[in-house]
Design an enzyme around this catalytic site. Structure first.
Site, mmCIF file in Angstrom:
data_model
loop_
_atom_site.group_PDB
_atom_site.id
_atom_site.type_symbol
_atom_site.label_atom_id
_atom_site.label_comp_id
_atom_site.label_asym_id
_atom_site.label_seq_id
_atom_site.Cartn_x
_atom_site.Cartn_y
_atom_site.Cartn_z
ATOM 1 N N CYS A 179 -2.405 5.228 10.171
ATOM 2 C CA CYS A 179 -2.465 6.623 10.630
ATOM 3 C C CYS A 179 -3.824 6.869 11.283
ATOM 4 C CB CYS A 179 -2.204 7.588 9.488
ATOM 5 S SG CYS A 179 -3.277 7.355 8.048
ATOM 6 N N CYS A 210 0.868 -1.192 0.000
ATOM 7 C CA CYS A 210 0.000 0.000 0.000
ATOM 8 C C CYS A 210 0.899 1.234 0.000
ATOM 9 C CB CYS A 210 -0.950 -0.014 1.186
ATOM 10 S SG CYS A 210 -1.832 -1.574 1.407
ATOM 11 N N ALA A 211 1.786 1.316 -0.980
ATOM 12 C CA ALA A 211 2.936 2.215 -0.943
ATOM 13 C C ALA A 211 2.649 3.673 -1.258
ATOM 14 C CB ALA A 211 4.003 1.703 -1.916
ATOM 15 N N PRO A 244 1.611 7.491 -1.334
ATOM 16 C CA PRO A 244 2.297 8.212 -2.414
ATOM 17 C C PRO A 244 3.807 8.005 -2.482
ATOM 18 C CG PRO A 244 1.902 9.705 -0.605
ATOM 19 C CD PRO A 244 1.275 8.378 -0.205
ATOM 20 N N LYS A 259 7.450 6.374 2.257
ATOM 21 C CA LYS A 259 8.148 5.277 2.934
ATOM 22 C C LYS A 259 8.997 4.482 1.943
ATOM 23 C CE LYS A 259 4.459 5.005 6.388
ATOM 24 N NZ LYS A 259 3.676 6.125 5.810
#
Length: 425
Positions: free
Chosen positions: A356, A240-241, A243, A246
């Site tokens: 988050c 789930c990279a 934008p 990370k």
């Protein structure tokens, strides 16, 4: 006028502010300064919506009719100008009344004019009775946070959401921290991020942008990738990279990164960001719940989709778009993704799960249930030294939990939860 239309899209069509702003046809012809002004107006209403609506409820005997919803949004904007933006009263009232006519709500001009004048007259009497901290948070979230963190902490969270969040940057090369802090006039946070206060210009006009020296990433969002530890030469999946903040952290640390996201469009943004900063990662458009890598990864970072209630400093609309039912749906997807990540990891590998969100159902409860059903994994406690020595960010179980009220003296931080697990068999 444009700000009222954006507010209406968020509150009645339930569109995130970023989406409503990006797709509004009327905003495309504006220059950057005017676009920023429209966004500032809409954000002020959404950031203080609980207070603004409490003011309306205090002064109006009966709820405003659904057919007059546009007038209600106009009124919200007028109250925001008076009580939040401190626009001169005469200018705020006259502009709001004119807007009522312009948006075909002329039959409400008398009502809007009278109510705004009452706001001015009763600001220090009747309106002073409103508990501004309490009304800032929807009831269901307030109850959840009080039950999880206690009332004093919840009040501190609510207070932290009133102000605009500063600009946080992650450096490509941490060894250049002092150099770029000086060039940018930034503060170095204990966690290592740079914080730029009072930046009201274009991001791409800041020193270091075109050189690819840094990228925008909240200080809270920058912590989970660090919990994987040294990753040089390791095969690491960022699930789930988009934008891509990370992904860039891991690539800059020397990992061989596979950035996976089910949205090809969002992955293009990841590729663009990687190109700007001069980093390389493999990108795969696929659903992480069903993806099967050619061989297991050495480490995995799973930034799971969630309610995002921890990001309300930057996205004030999230408090009014989410409901308890959204949380219930999210946890099912989070469990599927955790189980899928477990299948992709080699024995001895590390899995960091993060969200988050401030909701316990999306954080510690997911990890408790995962460890109960998959005995191959153990929790690896996080040490305060890994997050700048900030002991208040470490839970009794050894997980990471940042609250928006943490680092309050420096402007706060987004709310994140992260747990570090290891596959031992």
């Amino acid at each position: 006028m444009l700000a009222v239309e954006v507010i209406g899209q968020v509150l009645r069509r339930r569109r995130p502010l970023d989406d409503a702003f990006a797709t509004h046809q009327g905003l495309r012809g504006l220059d950057a300064r005017d676009r920023a002004f429209v966004r500032a107006l809409a954000s002020a209403v959404l950031r203080h919506l609980g207070y603004i609506d409490a003011v309306i409820a205090k002064l109006v005997r009966e709820p405003i009719k659904a057919r007059d919803a546009v007038a209600e949004d106009i009124l919200r904007l007028g109250i925001a100008q008076l009580l939040v933006l401190e626009t001169p009263p005469h200018a705020a009232v006259s502009a709001t009344v004119a807007l009522t006519v312009a948006l075909n709500m002329a039959h409400m001009t008398g009502f809007v004019n009278a109510l705004l004048r009452r706001v001015i007259d009763e600001q220090e009497t009747v309106l002073a009775e409103i508990d501004r901290t309490r009304v800032a948070i929807p009831d269901w979230l307030w109850k959840s946070w009080v039950g999880t963190y206690g009332e004093p902490a919840t009040q501190a969270i609510a207070a932290s959401l009133r102000g605009e969040a500063a600009l946080d940057l992650t450096l490509k090369d941490p060894a250049t921290t002092d150099e770029w802090a000086q060039k940018l006039g930034a503060v170095v946070l204990p966690t290592g991020s740079l914080r730029v206060h009072d930046n009201h210009g274009r991001i791409d006009a800041l020193p270091g942008f075109h050189e690819g020296a840094w990228w925008v990433q909240d200080a809270g969002a920058a912590l989970p990738a660090k919990l994987l530890g040294p990753v040089t030469g390791m095969r690491v999946a960022d699930l789930c990279a988009a934008p891509g903040g990370k992904t860039m952290q891991l690539a800059a640390a020397g990992a061989k990164v596979t950035a996976l996201d089910r949205s090809a469009g969002r992955l293009r943004r990841v590729s663009e960001n990687l190109a700007r900063v001069g980093l390389v990662a493999e990108t795969v458009a696929d659903d992480a719940a069903f993806y099967r890598p050619p061989r297991p990864f050495d480490a995995i970072l799973l930034d799971a989709p969630c309610s995002a209630t921890g990001t309300a400093r930057r996205h004030p609309d999230v408090l009014w778009l989410k409901q308890q039912g959204d949380i219930d749906a999210m946890v099912l997807a989070q469990d599927r993704l955790l189980d899928a990540a477990a299948r992709m990891l080699t024995t001895g590998g590390t899995l960091v799960y993060c969200v988050c969100s401030l909701e316990p159902e999306e954080g510690p409860e997911r990890i408790t249930r995962f460890l109960a059903r998959d005995r191959r994994f153990i929790r690896v406690p996080i040490r305060a030294a890994e997050v700048g020595g900030l002991t208040e960010m470490i839970t009794p179980q050894g997980d990471l939990r940042t609250l928006p009220s943490h680092l309050a003296e420096l402007g706060g931080i987004d709310g994140f939860y992260a747990a570090r697990l290891r596959r031992v068999s």
